[in-house]
Design an enzyme around this catalytic site. Structure first.
Site, short mmCIF file in Angstrom:
data_model
loop_
_atom_site.label_atom_id
_atom_site.label_comp_id
_atom_site.label_asym_id
_atom_site.label_seq_id
_atom_site.Cartn_x
_atom_site.Cartn_y
_atom_site.Cartn_z
N ASN A 1 -16.57 -48.48 -15.09
CA ASN A 1 -16.44 -48.97 -13.73
C ASN A 1 -16.61 -50.48 -13.61
O ASN A 1 -16.12 -51.10 -12.66
CB ASN A 1 -17.49 -48.28 -12.84
N LYS B 1 -5.73 -54.71 -14.41
CA LYS B 1 -5.76 -53.29 -14.10
C LYS B 1 -4.53 -52.55 -14.63
O LYS B 1 -4.60 -51.36 -14.96
CB LYS B 1 -5.90 -53.09 -12.58
N TYR C 1 -5.97 -60.23 -11.50
CA TYR C 1 -6.62 -58.92 -11.34
C TYR C 1 -5.61 -57.79 -11.58
O TYR C 1 -5.89 -56.82 -12.28
CB TYR C 1 -7.21 -58.80 -9.95
#
Length: 268
Positions: free
Chosen positions: A88, A160, A156
């Site tokens: 996470n 991801k 970002y």
């Protein structure tokens, strides 16, 4: 609420936001939980908030493979094994054209989001393959994971997207073994990570806030469902997604009737 028979769950980046929320919900479902954060102070503060003798933690730099191995070893030494590992831990970068994003921020995001997930997946898959019953690895999706694009999100989003490829590769690698892998997608959640993207762009935040309030949710709304789905999962390669296309469409259709403010103080 389902019983977990005391399963052991590791949550990286578990000292705040979604990670802390997941830790709390796993504990509420009888799991034993190990969290990590970047500092001992952050870990101690989070453990105090969790307030459970079934929770433990260790300051861990997820970009350091040896440190992640030490987290696994700590979990095993404390609770005997690891049944569920949730990658996470994550960072975001200031929004803006790629050339305006500070190089240090680019490195930090890639190292935590990508190298951190690679380290966690490597350590957990190796450890779970060697223990009876294997275990589950869950990698956290985010904007860009499934090809979404938006101005100012290059760093970002790219990180991801890389995690998505990693997870797909892990699903294939662990096929027909006792190590199972899943995709975990929390949707848009009101956290420091989300708000922090707009620290230098308050006007930009005001522009997107309306959409966030339609599609987004609070940590305490999302994490109970996510925890329940993670602990109840059976199918290797499954994707647990809170914000589905159907749910998003329904929310837009009813937005005029449901006024929401996911960023409002709980005390307001």
């Amino acid at each position: 609420m389902s019983s977990t028979d005391g399963r052991v769950v590791v949550v990286t980046g578990g000292t705040r936001g979604i990670g802390l929320g997941l830790a709390r919900e796993f504990l509420a479902r009888d799991a034993r939980v190990v969290i990590c954060g970047r500092s001992t102070e952050a870990v101690d503060k989070a453990l105090a908030e969790l307030g459970s003798d079934r929770a433990s933690g260790l300051a861990t730099d997820v970009t350091d493979r040896a440190a992640v191995q030490a987290l696994w070893d700590h979990a095993v030494a404390t609770f005997g094994r690891v049944d569920v590992w949730v990658n996470n831990a994550g960072l975001s970068a200031p929004r803006g054209p790629l050339h305006t994003v500070p190089v240090d921020d680019v490195h930090s995001v890639v190292e935590v989001n990508v190298i951190g997930a690679l380290n966690g997946s490597a350590v957990a898959s190796h450890g779970m393959a060697a223990q009876a019953g294997g275990g589950w690895i869950w990698n956290m999706e985010g904007f860009g994971s499934r090809g979404e694009h938006q101005p100012g999100m290059a760093v970002y989003g790219a990180s991801k997207r890389a995690v998505q490829y990693l997870t797909e590769a892990l699903v294939k690698q662990t096929k027909d073994t006792d190590v199972r892998v899943g995709f975990l997608s929390p949707g848009i959640v009101a956290t420091d990570l989300l708000v922090g993207d707009y620290t230098d762009d308050p006007d930009g935040f005001e522009k997107v806030k309306k959409v966030f309030n339609i599609l987004g949710d609070r940590v305490e709304t999302v994490t109970p469902w996510l925890a329940e789905q993670v602990l109840g999962a059976h199918k290797h390669g499954t994707r647990v997604a809170w914000l589905t296309k159907g749910k998003a469409m329904r929310r837009f259709m009813t937005a005029g009737f449901n006024k929401r403010d996911i960023f409002a103080s709980e005390d307001a």
